[in-house]
Write a protein that holds these residues in place. Structure first.
Motif, PDB file in Angstrom:
ATOM      1  N   GLY A 128     -45.853 102.749  37.678  1.00 36.93           N
ATOM      2  CA  GLY A 128     -46.023 103.999  38.423  1.00 36.93           C
ATOM      3  C   GLY A 128     -47.472 104.430  38.505  1.00 36.93           C
ATOM      4  O   GLY A 128     -47.930 104.890  39.561  1.00 36.93           O
ATOM      5  N   LEU A 129     -48.207 104.275  37.407  1.00 34.21           N
ATOM      6  CA  LEU A 129     -49.622 104.649  37.414  1.00 34.21           C
ATOM      7  C   LEU A 129     -50.436 103.752  38.344  1.00 34.21           C
ATOM      8  O   LEU A 129     -51.331 104.226  39.049  1.00 34.21           O
ATOM      9  CB  LEU A 129     -50.189 104.611  35.993  1.00 34.21           C
ATOM     10  CG  LEU A 129     -49.722 105.736  35.076  1.00 34.21           C
ATOM     11  CD1 LEU A 129     -50.177 105.487  33.640  1.00 34.21           C
ATOM     12  CD2 LEU A 129     -50.215 107.088  35.577  1.00 34.21           C
ATOM     13  N   THR A 178     -53.361 103.742  43.872  1.00 30.71           N
ATOM     14  CA  THR A 178     -53.582 103.438  45.281  1.00 30.71           C
ATOM     15  C   THR A 178     -53.430 104.702  46.125  1.00 30.71           C
ATOM     16  O   THR A 178     -54.294 105.015  46.950  1.00 30.71           O
ATOM     17  CB  THR A 178     -52.584 102.360  45.758  1.00 30.71           C
ATOM     18  OG1 THR A 178     -52.726 101.227  44.916  1.00 30.71           O
ATOM     19  CG2 THR A 178     -52.833 101.956  47.189  1.00 30.71           C
ATOM     20  N   ALA A 179     -52.336 105.427  45.916  1.00 33.96           N
ATOM     21  CA  ALA A 179     -52.078 106.634  46.702  1.00 33.96           C
ATOM     22  C   ALA A 179     -53.129 107.715  46.444  1.00 33.96           C
ATOM     23  O   ALA A 179     -53.634 108.338  47.389  1.00 33.96           O
ATOM     24  CB  ALA A 179     -50.679 107.156  46.395  1.00 33.96           C
ATOM     25  N   ALA A 180     -53.474 107.923  45.182  1.00 32.80           N
ATOM     26  CA  ALA A 180     -54.450 108.966  44.838  1.00 32.80           C
ATOM     27  C   ALA A 180     -55.822 108.654  45.433  1.00 32.80           C
ATOM     28  O   ALA A 180     -56.500 109.545  45.951  1.00 32.80           O
ATOM     29  CB  ALA A 180     -54.547 109.121  43.322  1.00 32.80           C
ATOM     30  N   THR A 181     -56.218 107.393  45.376  1.00 35.81           N
ATOM     31  CA  THR A 181     -57.502 106.998  45.966  1.00 35.81           C
ATOM     32  C   THR A 181     -57.491 107.245  47.463  1.00 35.81           C
ATOM     33  O   THR A 181     -58.451 107.776  48.033  1.00 35.81           O
ATOM     34  CB  THR A 181     -57.797 105.514  45.682  1.00 35.81           C
ATOM     35  OG1 THR A 181     -57.829 105.318  44.270  1.00 35.81           O
ATOM     36  CG2 THR A 181     -59.118 105.084  46.290  1.00 35.81           C
ATOM     37  N   ALA A 217     -60.014 110.053  49.180  1.00 37.75           N
ATOM     38  CA  ALA A 217     -61.112 109.542  50.002  1.00 37.75           C
ATOM     39  C   ALA A 217     -61.124 110.117  51.418  1.00 37.75           C
ATOM     40  O   ALA A 217     -62.169 110.141  52.063  1.00 37.75           O
ATOM     41  CB  ALA A 217     -61.032 108.016  50.078  1.00 37.75           C
ATOM     42  N   ARG A 218     -60.015 110.583  51.909  1.00 37.85           N
ATOM     43  CA  ARG A 218     -59.923 110.970  53.330  1.00 37.85           C
ATOM     44  C   ARG A 218     -60.858 112.086  53.765  1.00 37.85           C
ATOM     45  O   ARG A 218     -61.429 111.995  54.857  1.00 37.85           O
ATOM     46  CB  ARG A 218     -58.483 111.264  53.697  1.00 37.85           C
ATOM     47  CG  ARG A 218     -57.710 109.970  53.737  1.00 37.85           C
ATOM     48  CD  ARG A 218     -56.298 110.133  54.155  1.00 37.85           C
ATOM     49  NE  ARG A 218     -55.642 108.828  53.959  1.00 37.85           N
ATOM     50  CZ  ARG A 218     -54.398 108.599  54.179  1.00 37.85           C
ATOM     51  NH1 ARG A 218     -53.623 109.557  54.633  1.00 37.85           N
ATOM     52  NH2 ARG A 218     -53.888 107.412  53.975  1.00 37.85           N
ATOM     53  N   PRO A 219     -61.079 113.142  52.978  1.00 38.47           N
ATOM     54  CA  PRO A 219     -62.036 114.160  53.451  1.00 38.47           C
ATOM     55  C   PRO A 219     -63.449 113.592  53.644  1.00 38.47           C
ATOM     56  O   PRO A 219     -64.115 113.902  54.634  1.00 38.47           O
ATOM     57  CB  PRO A 219     -62.014 115.222  52.344  1.00 38.47           C
ATOM     58  CG  PRO A 219     -60.670 115.073  51.716  1.00 38.47           C
ATOM     59  CD  PRO A 219     -60.378 113.593  51.770  1.00 38.47           C
ATOM     60  N   LEU A 220     -63.901 112.748  52.723  1.00 37.15           N
ATOM     61  CA  LEU A 220     -65.224 112.141  52.868  1.00 37.15           C
ATOM     62  C   LEU A 220     -65.259 111.180  54.053  1.00 37.15           C
ATOM     63  O   LEU A 220     -66.261 111.087  54.774  1.00 37.15           O
ATOM     64  CB  LEU A 220     -65.610 111.402  51.589  1.00 37.15           C
ATOM     65  CG  LEU A 220     -65.758 112.279  50.350  1.00 37.15           C
ATOM     66  CD1 LEU A 220     -65.929 111.416  49.108  1.00 37.15           C
ATOM     67  CD2 LEU A 220     -66.917 113.234  50.512  1.00 37.15           C
ATOM     68  N   VAL A 261     -57.214 100.354  43.517  1.00 43.30           N
ATOM     69  CA  VAL A 261     -58.105 101.404  44.024  1.00 43.30           C
ATOM     70  C   VAL A 261     -58.763 100.940  45.331  1.00 43.30           C
ATOM     71  O   VAL A 261     -58.845 101.696  46.304  1.00 43.30           O
ATOM     72  CB  VAL A 261     -59.145 101.802  42.961  1.00 43.30           C
ATOM     73  CG1 VAL A 261     -60.274 102.624  43.557  1.00 43.30           C
ATOM     74  CG2 VAL A 261     -58.464 102.567  41.833  1.00 43.30           C
ATOM     75  N   GLY A 262     -59.211  99.689  45.370  1.00 44.17           N
ATOM     76  CA  GLY A 262     -59.779  99.138  46.608  1.00 44.17           C
ATOM     77  C   GLY A 262     -58.774  99.142  47.747  1.00 44.17           C
ATOM     78  O   GLY A 262     -59.120  99.436  48.897  1.00 44.17           O
ATOM     79  N   HIS A 263     -57.535  98.845  47.420  1.00 45.01           N
ATOM     80  CA  HIS A 263     -56.489  98.848  48.443  1.00 45.01           C
ATOM     81  C   HIS A 263     -56.257 100.267  48.973  1.00 45.01           C
ATOM     82  O   HIS A 263     -56.074 100.470  50.179  1.00 45.01           O
ATOM     83  CB  HIS A 263     -55.201  98.263  47.872  1.00 45.01           C
ATOM     84  CG  HIS A 263     -54.347  97.620  48.911  1.00 45.01           C
ATOM     85  ND1 HIS A 263     -53.236  96.899  48.590  1.00 45.01           N
ATOM     86  CD2 HIS A 263     -54.420  97.588  50.257  1.00 45.01           C
ATOM     87  CE1 HIS A 263     -52.672  96.452  49.694  1.00 45.01           C
ATOM     88  NE2 HIS A 263     -53.378  96.870  50.717  1.00 45.01           N
ATOM     89  N   GLY A 264     -56.295 101.247  48.092  1.00 46.41           N
ATOM     90  CA  GLY A 264     -56.145 102.633  48.519  1.00 46.41           C
ATOM     91  C   GLY A 264     -57.289 103.086  49.410  1.00 46.41           C
ATOM     92  O   GLY A 264     -57.082 103.782  50.408  1.00 46.41           O
TER      93      GLY A 264
END
Length: 150
Positions: A49-50, A55-58, A62-65, A108-111
């Protein structure tokens, strides 16, 4: 009195953006069996789950930036960089042998790649769709029956 002519929705740029998004989403969701692999290499349900959450959290963080970057540099550079990162990350999954920082880095890269492509492709689609076709275009992403709405 005749109805005003609608601008065509299915233009070459729109179809290319749609196809790009389809193949990106297809590649992103090919990791359906990743939890089974992680369980085989010793991960418990919490660890699985973590890793999924990383992936989801990243992607969300990242989307606002990325939105700000698109406003300054345009959509295309982000689409190209996101596509290259996504291809690289997909290849890097083959190097994962077990639990540890490497699988976290790959997830994280995938996210990040998913955020880049999703945000840029949808912004591009919004930019190129004529105002008269906005509701039809948004329906395209929600329904396989969109081709019959024309």
């Amino acid at each position: 009195m005749s109805a005003p002519a609608r601008e065509p929705l299915l233009t070459r740029p729109f179809l290319l953006a749609s196809a790009s998004h389809f193949f990106h989403a297809l590649a992103f969701h090919l990791y359906l069996h990743l939890p089974g692999f992680l369980k085989r290499v010793g991960a418990n349900e919490v660890a699985i789950g973590l890793l999924s959450s990383a992936t989801a959290a990243t992607s969300i963080a990242a989307r606002p930036l990325l939105g700000r970057s698109m406003d300054v540099r345009g959509r295309r550079p982000l689409i190209i960089a996101g596509g290259a990162l996504h291809a690289l990350v997909c290849c890097l999954y083959a190097t994962v042998r077990g639990l540890g920082p490497w699988i976290v880095a790959v997830r994280v890269g995938h996210g990040l790649a998913a955020a880049m492509l999703f945000a840029a492709l949808f912004a591009l689609a919004a930019d190129i769709v004529p105002a008269s076709g906005a509701s039809r275009a948004s329906a395209c992403s929600a329904s396989p029956a969109w081709s019959r709405s024309r």
